[in-house]
Scaffold this motif. Structure first.
Motif, PDB file in Angstrom:
ATOM      1  N   TRP A 100     -39.144  26.722  26.695  1.00  0.00           N
ATOM      2  CA  TRP A 100     -38.075  27.077  27.624  1.00  0.00           C
ATOM      3  C   TRP A 100     -38.178  26.267  28.908  1.00  0.00           C
ATOM      4  O   TRP A 100     -37.148  25.904  29.509  1.00  0.00           O
ATOM      5  N   LYS A 101     -39.385  25.949  29.341  1.00  0.00           N
ATOM      6  CA  LYS A 101     -39.554  25.228  30.590  1.00  0.00           C
ATOM      7  C   LYS A 101     -39.041  23.787  30.476  1.00  0.00           C
ATOM      8  O   LYS A 101     -38.532  23.228  31.452  1.00  0.00           O
ATOM      9  N   THR A 102     -39.152  23.193  29.291  1.00  0.00           N
ATOM     10  CA  THR A 102     -38.595  21.857  29.092  1.00  0.00           C
ATOM     11  C   THR A 102     -37.082  21.875  29.266  1.00  0.00           C
ATOM     12  O   THR A 102     -36.508  21.001  29.926  1.00  0.00           O
ATOM     13  N   VAL A 103     -36.424  22.869  28.698  1.00  0.00           N
ATOM     14  CA  VAL A 103     -34.967  22.987  28.821  1.00  0.00           C
ATOM     15  C   VAL A 103     -34.582  23.260  30.269  1.00  0.00           C
ATOM     16  O   VAL A 103     -33.658  22.636  30.814  1.00  0.00           O
ATOM     17  N   HIS A 104     -35.292  24.186  30.907  1.00  0.00           N
ATOM     18  CA  HIS A 104     -34.981  24.527  32.295  1.00  0.00           C
ATOM     19  C   HIS A 104     -35.198  23.345  33.228  1.00  0.00           C
ATOM     20  O   HIS A 104     -34.355  23.044  34.079  1.00  0.00           O
ATOM     21  N   ASP A 105     -36.321  22.652  33.084  1.00  0.00           N
ATOM     22  CA  ASP A 105     -36.631  21.553  33.991  1.00  0.00           C
ATOM     23  C   ASP A 105     -35.645  20.402  33.848  1.00  0.00           C
ATOM     24  O   ASP A 105     -35.291  19.760  34.839  1.00  0.00           O
ATOM     25  N   ARG A 106     -35.201  20.131  32.637  1.00  0.00           N
ATOM     26  CA  ARG A 106     -34.240  19.036  32.479  1.00  0.00           C
ATOM     27  C   ARG A 106     -32.898  19.392  33.099  1.00  0.00           C
ATOM     28  O   ARG A 106     -32.257  18.562  33.727  1.00  0.00           O
ATOM     29  N   HIS A 107     -32.479  20.638  32.945  1.00  0.00           N
ATOM     30  CA  HIS A 107     -31.221  21.050  33.575  1.00  0.00           C
ATOM     31  C   HIS A 107     -31.335  20.992  35.097  1.00  0.00           C
ATOM     32  O   HIS A 107     -30.429  20.502  35.786  1.00  0.00           O
ATOM     33  N   ARG A 108     -32.438  21.441  35.635  1.00  0.00           N
ATOM     34  CA  ARG A 108     -32.626  21.418  37.084  1.00  0.00           C
ATOM     35  C   ARG A 108     -32.716  19.982  37.599  1.00  0.00           C
ATOM     36  O   ARG A 108     -32.124  19.650  38.629  1.00  0.00           O
ATOM     37  N   ARG A 109     -33.439  19.112  36.879  1.00  0.00           N
ATOM     38  CA  ARG A 109     -33.595  17.734  37.314  1.00  0.00           C
ATOM     39  C   ARG A 109     -32.251  17.000  37.283  1.00  0.00           C
ATOM     40  O   ARG A 109     -31.900  16.276  38.206  1.00  0.00           O
ATOM     41  N   TRP A 110     -31.493  17.185  36.209  1.00  0.00           N
ATOM     42  CA  TRP A 110     -30.207  16.492  36.097  1.00  0.00           C
ATOM     43  C   TRP A 110     -29.173  17.072  37.067  1.00  0.00           C
ATOM     44  O   TRP A 110     -28.238  16.372  37.453  1.00  0.00           O
ATOM     45  N   SER A 111     -29.346  18.321  37.468  1.00  0.00           N
ATOM     46  CA  SER A 111     -28.467  18.886  38.498  1.00  0.00           C
ATOM     47  C   SER A 111     -28.802  18.309  39.864  1.00  0.00           C
ATOM     48  O   SER A 111     -27.907  18.082  40.693  1.00  0.00           O
ATOM     49  N   ALA A 112     -30.083  18.064  40.120  1.00  0.00           N
ATOM     50  CA  ALA A 112     -30.507  17.577  41.433  1.00  0.00           C
ATOM     51  C   ALA A 112     -30.152  16.118  41.645  1.00  0.00           C
ATOM     52  O   ALA A 112     -29.747  15.725  42.755  1.00  0.00           O
TER      53      ALA A 112
END
Length: 292
Positions: A58-70
């Motif tokens: 789950w952290k891989t999915v969350h981190d990629r969404h957060r990184r691409w949002s930033a």
């Protein structure tokens, strides 16, 4: 493939615009699996930790969404799929509508706070929400407002996130200036619609002057108090604003766009603490509408 995952046709439209596996560190996990996990969370509103194991950690999915949002990756992908649609002639520029919608902020998203100056006579400093996190307080609690424009095909052209109590008229110009559809063959991006429709909340002298300066025809009804003030001033009040009732009926297209966006539960209710992450959440929902 699970229900709601990317289909082969959607993946064919999306894959050319995704970042490549380059740079320091290990290779990224398959984009299709991770993006399907992001879409699962968008559609169901489930907490990140409760994602099914078929999407990986789950952290891989969350981190990629957060990184691409930033870093603006989601915005760049959205413009790219819009450019593809414009090249194929799938964007209806004849009438573009503008509107806004209010989203409730979940209690778990209300954690980005700061402490204000101490109040005389009070032992504790009051805790307030950061003004840059697009959270506003009203009678119903914390809210966030999404300002958007949509084409005739009921798909978002531009998105702007503000606190829920902020008005619509002051944000007409910012949301219109976010319309930038690139032209793959070269030249300046497409930024000007053929005609703009909006409700009376967008009626103001500043907005009408801006639209006339950019040569954008518009159908925005005049508010009753503005009409009375113009008539009271006589000839100095100017001519009445033009209004095409037949074109105004097409304003339902932006309402249908809002309904489609709020079909994603993570958009209808804000679960993200940070404003840039919620903006990315809305952008992902818009991308899904464009590649369908």
């Amino acid at each position: 493939m699970g229900r709601g995952d990317l289909t082969d046709a959607e993946w064919a439209r999306l894959e050319p615009h995704l970042p490549k596996n380059v740079g320091r560190g290990g290779r990224w996990r398959d984009h299709r699996v991770v993006i399907s996990g992001i879409l699962f969370r968008q559609r169901t509103g489930t907490p990140w930790r409760d994602l099914p194991t078929r999407f990986g950690k789950w952290k891989t999915v969350h981190d990629r969404h957060r990184r691409w949002s930033a870093d603006g990756t989601w915005d760049r992908i959205l413009r790219a799929v819009q450019a593809d649609a414009d090249t194929e002639g799938r964007i209806d520029w004849s009438v573009v509508s503008v509107d806004s919608t209010v989203c409730r902020v979940h209690q778990h998203a209300a954690g980005a706070r700061h402490r204000s100056a101490p109040v005389p006579g009070c032992r504790r400093r009051p805790v307030q929400h950061r003004p840059d996190e697009a959270m506003g307080r009203s009678r119903g609690g914390l809210t966030t407002k999404i300002h958007l424009t949509s084409d005739g095909g009921c798909r978002p052209l531009s998105i702007l996130i503000t606190p829920g109590q902020w008005g619509d008229a002051p944000h007409l110009i910012p949301v219109l200036e976010r319309i930038r559809v690139p032209r793959p063959t070269g030249g300046h991006p497409r930024t000007r619609p053929g005609h703009l429709c909006g409700d009376k909340a967008y009626s103001s002298r500043r907005n009408r002057c801006y639209l006339r300066r950019r040569h954008i025809q518009h159908t925005i009804p005049e508010r009753r108090d503005q009409r009375a003030n113009r008539q009271r001033r006589g000839s100095r009040g100017g001519r009445p604003a033009g209004f095409d009732r037949a074109l105004y009926t097409r304003r339902n297209e932006v309402e249908r766009t809002i309904n489609a966006l709020k079909g994603f539960r993570a958009v209808a209710t804000r679960y993200d603490k940070r404003a840039f992450v919620f903006h990315g959440t809305v952008a992902v929902a818009a991308i899904r509408l464009w590649i369908r």
